[in-house]
Design an enzyme around this catalytic site. Structure first.
Site, PDB file in Angstrom:
ATOM      1  N   HIS A 271      -1.848  41.316  31.293  1.00 13.99           N
ATOM      2  CA  HIS A 271      -1.887  42.772  31.188  1.00 13.99           C
ATOM      3  C   HIS A 271      -2.934  43.376  32.114  1.00 13.99           C
ATOM      4  O   HIS A 271      -3.051  44.593  32.228  1.00 13.99           O
ATOM      5  CB  HIS A 271      -2.188  43.140  29.724  1.00 13.99           C
ATOM      6  CG  HIS A 271      -2.039  44.586  29.396  1.00 13.99           C
ATOM      7  ND1 HIS A 271      -3.117  45.401  29.102  1.00 13.99           N
ATOM      8  CD2 HIS A 271      -0.943  45.371  29.311  1.00 13.99           C
ATOM      9  CE1 HIS A 271      -2.688  46.619  28.835  1.00 13.99           C
ATOM     10  NE2 HIS A 271      -1.381  46.640  28.967  1.00 13.99           N
TER      11      HIS A 271
ATOM     12  N   ARG B 230       7.234  44.496  27.454  1.00 15.71           N
ATOM     13  CA  ARG B 230       8.294  44.973  26.562  1.00 15.71           C
ATOM     14  C   ARG B 230       9.057  46.174  27.123  1.00 15.71           C
ATOM     15  O   ARG B 230       8.468  47.148  27.574  1.00 15.71           O
ATOM     16  CB  ARG B 230       7.699  45.331  25.205  1.00 15.71           C
ATOM     17  CG  ARG B 230       8.728  45.727  24.155  1.00 15.71           C
ATOM     18  CD  ARG B 230       8.087  45.888  22.804  1.00 15.71           C
ATOM     19  NE  ARG B 230       7.669  44.608  22.258  1.00 15.71           N
ATOM     20  CZ  ARG B 230       6.522  44.415  21.613  1.00 15.71           C
ATOM     21  NH1 ARG B 230       5.681  45.407  21.459  1.00 15.71           N
ATOM     22  NH2 ARG B 230       6.228  43.225  21.135  1.00 15.71           N
TER      23      ARG B 230
END
Length: 738
Positions: free
Chosen positions: A462, A432
């Site tokens: 991640h 993001r």
């Protein structure tokens, strides 16, 4: 687990969003702290503002989407989306008031005392300053501006997300109504348009140029002082020059926050990169969810903004001061006032590395622990750079979530591909607010010959892992870096993170399996040392917690100590409640969101929650389990959140070397002993500073800074500590160019 657990009652949990607001309030407390250097306090106030922006663009926007589709399912704390929005608005309005009370009543007077002046009104300018500002407007600002009138012939423009704008109420001048040749010509070609009449009211707006400095230095009345005026005030004063045929009745700045949460239909996207690029263009024009205006804004102007932006009264924030305080971050770096901020810290050489030896040689001798930003991130950069040039390196594989805009790691990966090595890089396009940067790097890596993977459908990757495959005389050896933070050399100076460099065979095999899974969806039959989300990590954490619970029930010593960014997973919280109720002592360092409640009778009385807010952003994830005296320490990329355990690719890895294990435990010890920057959660969910009346002051971040400096001046020798590792083979050759 949480649905069946007796500990899953809504009253046992805090709401996630309200807990985050509590965290931002802890950051605001730093801005209020008079013991801190003044410019540091400006920085913290700026951070609270940028934090709030992202919170509204993503979290509040998501709740509003739920309300619009009549989604009424309650969260773990028993609150519906509409109830959460109401509570958030109530809390945030008070928070914003506290922000500006701090700015107006504490920071501005303190800046004045130090000779730094931020003029709040144009009328406060001297004649000399006014002339300077008018000239600055004519030379620097006026050519950039685009005035946009709104009337019957021109619709309300699209106002970009987070942009600062100036709205004005205009009234046509008499002479303009009769002599406006351009307007008469325009109307003659658009006969359906209503002709402007004398006294008719129009609305106009001007975007404050983001490419110009927000605060403008002007001549000071006193030598040695610094005086600034905000760019929007300069435009406000001179706005009549943009609308020469109108009388300016009122003029005020405003700012719109929009829904910036991307909705990506990954299953239907033919090309994920192209789909994300398409969605990014929509981010600037999402639904308006928050409007910031000055407190005394003209009612007619506010009415126009409300109608055109279709925004509710509770989503309007009336500001007693400059709209958008993020400009204070740049002001906090003001030159010439170094005595008003904490001296910039220079990361020290890594404790467990000899900077003179080739990095692969040292990893062969022993595992290497890295502690950023107290120790430099350079070893990670060197690890990839040396691999890119070493002729014995066959392949480099790496996951990239967020990287800097001028990443040396990206450059090394590109060099490696050009040097004929097999380079595989997973670039997470869905990171993001880093999507555009990651798309740019992905394309550059592809152009260099790297094999680029854009992540997995439905999951964000991640994890932070790098695998280097090297050909040596005794066969192929795999060197691995695992970390808690991103491969970002810029944020590595600001975030506290841990890293491990190793060539242990079991971890190397698991690292290969991770990349095979990412590139080909092939999951191994078993894992040696690593626990991977979303397929195994939740179960692994649950097993570790339950093991401590069983020891406590047997009357044995049991404890859990963990550090993370956020804790909001109901299953993990229920397991912690069960463990605490059985007698397990639990200490948690949770920087941000924490939905767990402490002090629940018979449930969480054995749990203490700390939050550390300091100069560096606490970002590392560390997990320490007593295990009946056979203590285990893990680090990883995941927080205890549903998204990390179920919707992301994450890695948990053990610290197995006894010396390094003790080092990580030492780091946790110091953080838990902090009584300067640490705050302790109270039974009502508030946080109170951990300062003891008769304790020696201990700031963990300052402690680690000083500790790293001492190591630099007196480097220890550690080779004898690693006798369990096989000796370095004489065939190891260093053929790099360095």
């Amino acid at each position: 687990m949480s649905e069946k657990s007796p500990y899953s009652k809504p009253e046992y949990f805090y709401n996630r969003e309200l807990s985050w607001l509590q965290f931002n309030r802890r950051v605001l407390e730093e801005a209020k702290d008079h013991s801190l250097p003044l410019l540091d306090r400006l920085k913290f106030l700026s951070i609270t503002s940028s934090n709030l922006d992202e919170f509204f663009m993503i979290r509040v926007a998501a709740l509003k989407d739920m309300v619009q589709v009549k989604y009424t399912k309650k969260d773990i704390a028993g609150m519906t989306p509409s109830e959460q929005i109401h509570a958030i608005n109530e809390s945030t309005h008070q928070f914003v008031k506290d922000q500006y009370d701090t700015y107006n009543n504490s920071l501005i007077p303190a800046l004045e005392t130090e000779g730094i002046h931020i003029l709040s009104h144009y009328e406060n300018l001297s004649e000399k300053q006014a002339k300077y500002v008018d000239r600055y407007f004519s030379d620097e600002v006026y050519p950039v501006l685009t005035p946009m009138a709104v009337d019957s012939s021109r619709p309300f423009p699209l106002i970009r997300n987070k942009s600062l704008n100036i709205g004005a109420i205009l009234e046509a001048k008499k002479e303009a109504a009769s002599n406006g040749q351009f307007r008469e010509l325009y109307i003659s070609h658009n006969s359906k348009k209503k002709k402007q009449t004398v006294g008719e009211i129009d609305f106009a707006t001007v975007q404050v140029p983001s490419g110009l400095p927000r605060f403008v230095e002007i001549p000071s009345e006193k030598e040695g002082d610094k005086t600034f005026i905000l760019l929007e005030q300069i435009i406000e004063k001179n706005i009549g020059k943009l609308f020469v045929n109108y009388e300016i009745q009122s003029v005020f700045p405003y700012r719109v926050m929009r829904n910036a949460d991307l909705t990506i239909e990954e299953d239907e996207a033919a090309d994920l990169l192209i789909e994300i690029e398409r969605q990014l263009k929509k981010r600037q024009w999402g639904q308006a969810i928050r409007l910031e205006v000055e407190a005394d804004i003209d009612k007619r102007l506010l009415k126009t903004l409300r109608q055109e932006l279709q925004i509710k009264e509770e989503d309007i924030f009336k500001i007693n001061g400059p709209v958008d305080l993020t400009f204070l971050m740049k002001l906090s770096g003001l030159e010439g006032f170094e005595h008003l901020r904490t001296p910039e810290y220079t990361p020290q050489p890594a404790k467990w590395l000899d900077g003179e030896q080739h990095i692969f040689r040292q990893i062969r001798e022993h595992d290497i622990l890295l502690h950023h930003p107290y120790e430099t991130f350079q070893p990670v950069v060197d690890f990839v750079r040396q691999a890119s040039k070493d002729p014995n390196v066959l392949a480099i594989k790496q996951t990239l979530y967020r990287v800097s805009s001028h990443s040396p790691i990206i450059a090394s990966l590109a060099d490696a591909a050009e040097n004929g090595k097999q380079v595989t890089v997973l670039v997470e396009l869905k990171a993001r607010f880093d999507e555009e940067n990651n798309i740019l790097w992905a394309r550059k890596l592809e152009q260099a010959g790297c094999h680029v993977i854009y992540g997995l459908v439905g999951l964000k990757t991640h994890s932070k892992i790098t695998l280097v495959v090297r050909k040596e005389e005794d066969g192929i050896r795999r060197y691995v870096h695992l970390g808690t933070g991103n491969y970002n050399d810029s944020t590595a100076k600001l975030y506290t993170d841990m890293g491990l460099l190793t060539c242990r065979k079991a971890i190397g095999e698991d690292a290969t399996a991770v990349f095979n899974m990412l590139s080909g969806y092939s999951e191994p039959a078993f894992w040696n040392k690593l626990a991977i989300a979303p397929i195994r990590l939740r179960d692994r954490f649950t097993q570790l917690i339950k093991r401590e619970t069983a020891f406590a029930k047997d009357g044995k010593k049991a404890f859990i100590r963990a550090k993370m960014n956020s804790l909001c997973d109901s299953g993990i919280i229920c397991a912690l409640y069960e463990a605490a109720a059985a007698g397990v002592k639990i200490q948690l360092v949770v920087r941000g969101i924490c939905c767990l409640k402490t002090g629940l009778p018979g449930i969480s009385e054995n749990i203490t929650v700390y939050s550390i807010v300091g100069d560096f952003l606490e970002h590392s994830r560390i997990f320490h389990f007593h295990n009946n005296g056979f203590e285990e320490v893990y680090m990883g990329s995941a927080d205890w959140m549903p998204r990390n355990l179920d919707k992301r690719v994450e890695i948990l890895f053990p610290v197995e070397d006894d010396v390094l294990k003790e080092e990580v435990i030492h780091i946790l010890d110091i953080q838990l002993a902090d009584n300067v920057k640490s705050r302790v959660m109270q039974e009502d969910g508030t946080y109170r500073k951990a300062t003891g009346d008769h304790q020696e002051k201990l700031n963990c971040q300052e402690y680690f800074r000083e500790e790293a400096k001492k190591v630099r001046t007196k480097k220890k020798k550690h080779s004898s500590l690693y006798s369990t590792f096989e000796p370095l083979h004489s065939d190891f050759t260093d053929n790099s160019d360095d």
